[in-house]
Write a protein that holds these residues in place. Structure first.
Motif, PDB file in Angstrom:
ATOM      1  N   PRO A  90       0.878  -1.023   0.137  1.00  0.00           N
ATOM      2  CA  PRO A  90       0.043  -0.160   0.087  1.00  0.00           C
ATOM      3  C   PRO A  90       0.989   1.351   0.095  1.00  0.00           C
ATOM      4  O   PRO A  90       1.870   1.248   0.672  1.00  0.00           O
ATOM      5  CB  PRO A  90      -0.971  -0.143   1.232  1.00  0.00           C
ATOM      6  CG  PRO A  90      -0.377  -1.307   2.124  1.00  0.00           C
ATOM      7  CD  PRO A  90       0.827  -1.989   1.277  1.00  0.00           C
ATOM      8  N   TRP A  91       0.367   2.394  -0.513  1.00  0.00           N
ATOM      9  CA  TRP A  91       1.102   3.615  -0.355  1.00  0.00           C
ATOM     10  C   TRP A  91       1.350   3.917   0.720  1.00  0.00           C
ATOM     11  O   TRP A  91       2.718   4.657   0.863  1.00  0.00           O
ATOM     12  CB  TRP A  91       0.391   4.759  -1.276  1.00  0.00           C
ATOM     13  CG  TRP A  91       0.002   4.305  -2.551  1.00  0.00           C
ATOM     14  CD1 TRP A  91      -1.036   4.301  -3.392  1.00  0.00           C
ATOM     15  CD2 TRP A  91       1.039   4.200  -3.671  1.00  0.00           C
ATOM     16  NE1 TRP A  91      -0.714   4.124  -4.944  1.00  0.00           N
ATOM     17  CE2 TRP A  91       0.572   3.921  -4.994  1.00  0.00           C
ATOM     18  CE3 TRP A  91       2.528   4.131  -3.628  1.00  0.00           C
ATOM     19  CZ2 TRP A  91       1.167   3.672  -6.209  1.00  0.00           C
ATOM     20  CZ3 TRP A  91       3.027   3.909  -5.064  1.00  0.00           C
ATOM     21  CH2 TRP A  91       2.602   3.680  -6.055  1.00  0.00           C
ATOM     22  N   ALA A  92       0.845   3.811   1.949  1.00  0.00           N
ATOM     23  CA  ALA A  92       1.325   3.994   3.199  1.00  0.00           C
ATOM     24  C   ALA A  92       2.465   3.658   3.693  1.00  0.00           C
ATOM     25  O   ALA A  92       3.231   4.104   4.409  1.00  0.00           O
ATOM     26  CB  ALA A  92       0.036   4.035   4.105  1.00  0.00           C
ATOM     27  N   GLN A  93       2.922   2.471   3.086  1.00  0.00           N
ATOM     28  CA  GLN A  93       4.029   1.776   3.503  1.00  0.00           C
ATOM     29  C   GLN A  93       5.271   2.082   2.532  1.00  0.00           C
ATOM     30  O   GLN A  93       6.225   1.608   2.497  1.00  0.00           O
ATOM     31  CB  GLN A  93       4.115   0.213   3.411  1.00  0.00           C
ATOM     32  CG  GLN A  93       3.245  -0.349   4.412  1.00  0.00           C
ATOM     33  CD  GLN A  93       2.876  -1.899   4.265  1.00  0.00           C
ATOM     34  OE1 GLN A  93       3.579  -2.466   3.509  1.00  0.00           O
ATOM     35  NE2 GLN A  93       2.204  -2.280   5.247  1.00  0.00           N
ATOM     36  N   VAL A  94       5.036   3.105   1.581  1.00  0.00           N
ATOM     37  CA  VAL A  94       6.048   3.450   0.741  1.00  0.00           C
ATOM     38  C   VAL A  94       6.536   4.850   0.876  1.00  0.00           C
ATOM     39  O   VAL A  94       5.534   6.057   1.132  1.00  0.00           O
ATOM     40  CB  VAL A  94       5.651   3.597  -0.833  1.00  0.00           C
ATOM     41  CG1 VAL A  94       6.523   3.965  -1.692  1.00  0.00           C
ATOM     42  CG2 VAL A  94       5.045   2.231  -1.150  1.00  0.00           C
ATOM     43  N   ALA A  95       7.711   5.168   1.410  1.00  0.00           N
ATOM     44  CA  ALA A  95       8.607   6.528   1.765  1.00  0.00           C
ATOM     45  C   ALA A  95       8.819   7.297   0.572  1.00  0.00           C
ATOM     46  O   ALA A  95       8.715   8.465   0.225  1.00  0.00           O
ATOM     47  CB  ALA A  95       9.565   6.326   2.453  1.00  0.00           C
ATOM     48  N   LEU A 159       3.359   6.164 -12.499  1.00  0.00           N
ATOM     49  CA  LEU A 159       3.794   6.216 -11.034  1.00  0.00           C
ATOM     50  C   LEU A 159       3.661   7.713 -10.368  1.00  0.00           C
ATOM     51  O   LEU A 159       3.413   8.054  -9.472  1.00  0.00           O
ATOM     52  CB  LEU A 159       5.467   5.881 -10.764  1.00  0.00           C
ATOM     53  CG  LEU A 159       5.748   4.436 -10.737  1.00  0.00           C
ATOM     54  CD1 LEU A 159       7.293   4.267 -11.150  1.00  0.00           C
ATOM     55  CD2 LEU A 159       5.108   3.663  -9.692  1.00  0.00           C
ATOM     56  N   THR A 160       3.894   8.736 -11.520  1.00  0.00           N
ATOM     57  CA  THR A 160       3.649  10.175 -11.145  1.00  0.00           C
ATOM     58  C   THR A 160       2.207  10.302 -10.635  1.00  0.00           C
ATOM     59  O   THR A 160       1.686  10.908  -9.961  1.00  0.00           O
ATOM     60  CB  THR A 160       3.899  10.943 -12.444  1.00  0.00           C
ATOM     61  OG1 THR A 160       5.423  10.753 -12.451  1.00  0.00           O
ATOM     62  CG2 THR A 160       3.683  12.368 -11.900  1.00  0.00           C
ATOM     63  N   ARG A 161       1.254   9.545 -11.521  1.00  0.00           N
ATOM     64  CA  ARG A 161      -0.442   9.690 -11.262  1.00  0.00           C
ATOM     65  C   ARG A 161      -0.629   9.224  -9.848  1.00  0.00           C
ATOM     66  O   ARG A 161      -1.420   9.917  -9.219  1.00  0.00           O
ATOM     67  CB  ARG A 161      -0.824   9.158 -12.523  1.00  0.00           C
ATOM     68  CG  ARG A 161      -2.451   9.284 -12.412  1.00  0.00           C
ATOM     69  CD  ARG A 161      -2.953   8.754 -13.750  1.00  0.00           C
ATOM     70  NE  ARG A 161      -2.759   7.265 -14.038  1.00  0.00           N
ATOM     71  CZ  ARG A 161      -1.920   7.117 -15.241  1.00  0.00           C
ATOM     72  NH1 ARG A 161      -1.459   7.920 -16.177  1.00  0.00           N
ATOM     73  NH2 ARG A 161      -1.779   5.536 -15.658  1.00  0.00           N
ATOM     74  N   HIS A 162      -0.113   7.884  -9.507  1.00  0.00           N
ATOM     75  CA  HIS A 162      -0.569   7.109  -8.381  1.00  0.00           C
ATOM     76  C   HIS A 162       0.287   7.495  -7.251  1.00  0.00           C
ATOM     77  O   HIS A 162      -0.255   7.600  -6.240  1.00  0.00           O
ATOM     78  CB  HIS A 162      -0.567   5.651  -8.633  1.00  0.00           C
ATOM     79  CG  HIS A 162      -1.512   5.338  -9.632  1.00  0.00           C
ATOM     80  ND1 HIS A 162      -3.123   5.387  -9.406  1.00  0.00           N
ATOM     81  CD2 HIS A 162      -1.498   4.943 -10.838  1.00  0.00           C
ATOM     82  CE1 HIS A 162      -3.798   5.009 -10.544  1.00  0.00           C
ATOM     83  NE2 HIS A 162      -2.957   4.509 -11.426  1.00  0.00           N
ATOM     84  N   ALA A 163       1.682   7.581  -7.306  1.00  0.00           N
ATOM     85  CA  ALA A 163       2.305   7.792  -6.204  1.00  0.00           C
ATOM     86  C   ALA A 163       2.702   9.241  -5.716  1.00  0.00           C
ATOM     87  O   ALA A 163       3.173   9.638  -4.589  1.00  0.00           O
ATOM     88  CB  ALA A 163       3.778   7.211  -6.417  1.00  0.00           C
ATOM     89  N   GLY A 164       2.294  10.194  -6.774  1.00  0.00           N
ATOM     90  CA  GLY A 164       2.699  11.588  -6.340  1.00  0.00           C
ATOM     91  C   GLY A 164       4.085  12.090  -6.065  1.00  0.00           C
ATOM     92  O   GLY A 164       4.946  11.623  -6.852  1.00  0.00           O
TER      93      GLY A 164
END
Length: 187
Positions: A90-95, A159-164
């Motif tokens: 999940p994005w919350a686990q990605v720094a 990645l730009t669209r989803h990870a910001g």
């Protein structure tokens, strides 16, 4: 847009596909070795040994190329299924995420790779095998882009669209305004 399980529009996910161009040579080895093994002949020990070696080597490479692979970039995070890693992150686990070009090996350019810096306390079981190109934090290599059909620019856009802001493209594969790695460089 595609609705999720609750009927909410979530945006487009991007699934990457394995590059199958490397199947030709190992398949030729297996077929050629099989044909040589099937040919009759007395005192053909060397030919049979070479043929058996070709079948074993080609078969081993084919098994590696046909192993399960899945890589999805989506609104909820990354879904990774490759040798050594099978999970949804999940994005919350990605720094941080970085699209990076590793140093050349033996004078040959290396394919780009996607590095993940886990959030503090998350994903501690993943092996650290890289460094974030901007700030040097320990990172995990998630994907070798030389093994997928999609171009680095397509991966960078998803990645730009989803990870910001978590995502940095040091290759410059995306539009200039999306290259957050440029702002960290000194003139």
């Amino acid at each position: 847009m595609r609705p999720d399980d609750h009927g909410v529009e979530r945006g487009y996910d991007m699934e990457l596909h394995r590059n199958r161009g490397g199947l030709v040579l190992p398949l030729a080895c297996v077929i050629g070795g099989g044909v040589l093994l099937a040919l009759p002949g007395e005192n053909a020990l060397l030919r049979r040994l070479v043929a058996a070696g070709a079948v074993l080597l080609g078969g081993g490479v084919l098994v590696g190329l046909l192993r399960p692979f899945r890589f999805v970039i989506g609104a909820d995070g990354l879904t990774v299924r490759r040798p050594g890693l099978r999970r949804t992150i999940p994005w919350a686990q990605v720094a941080a995420l970085a699209l990076d070009q590793p140093p050349a090996r033996n004078g040959l350019p290396s394919p780009p790779r996607l590095l993940l810096v886990p959030a503090p306390g998350a994903l501690g079981d993943l092996p650290v095998d890289g460094r974030h190109p901007v700030d040097g934090r320990a990172a995990v290599e998630l994907l070798d882009l030389g093994r997928v059909r999609e171009q680095p620019a397509e991966v960078a856009a998803a990645l730009t669209r989803h990870a910001g802001d978590r995502f940095v493209d040091t290759l410059g594969a995306g539009p200039a305004e999306d290259r957050s790695g440029d702002r960290h460089r000194t003139p």
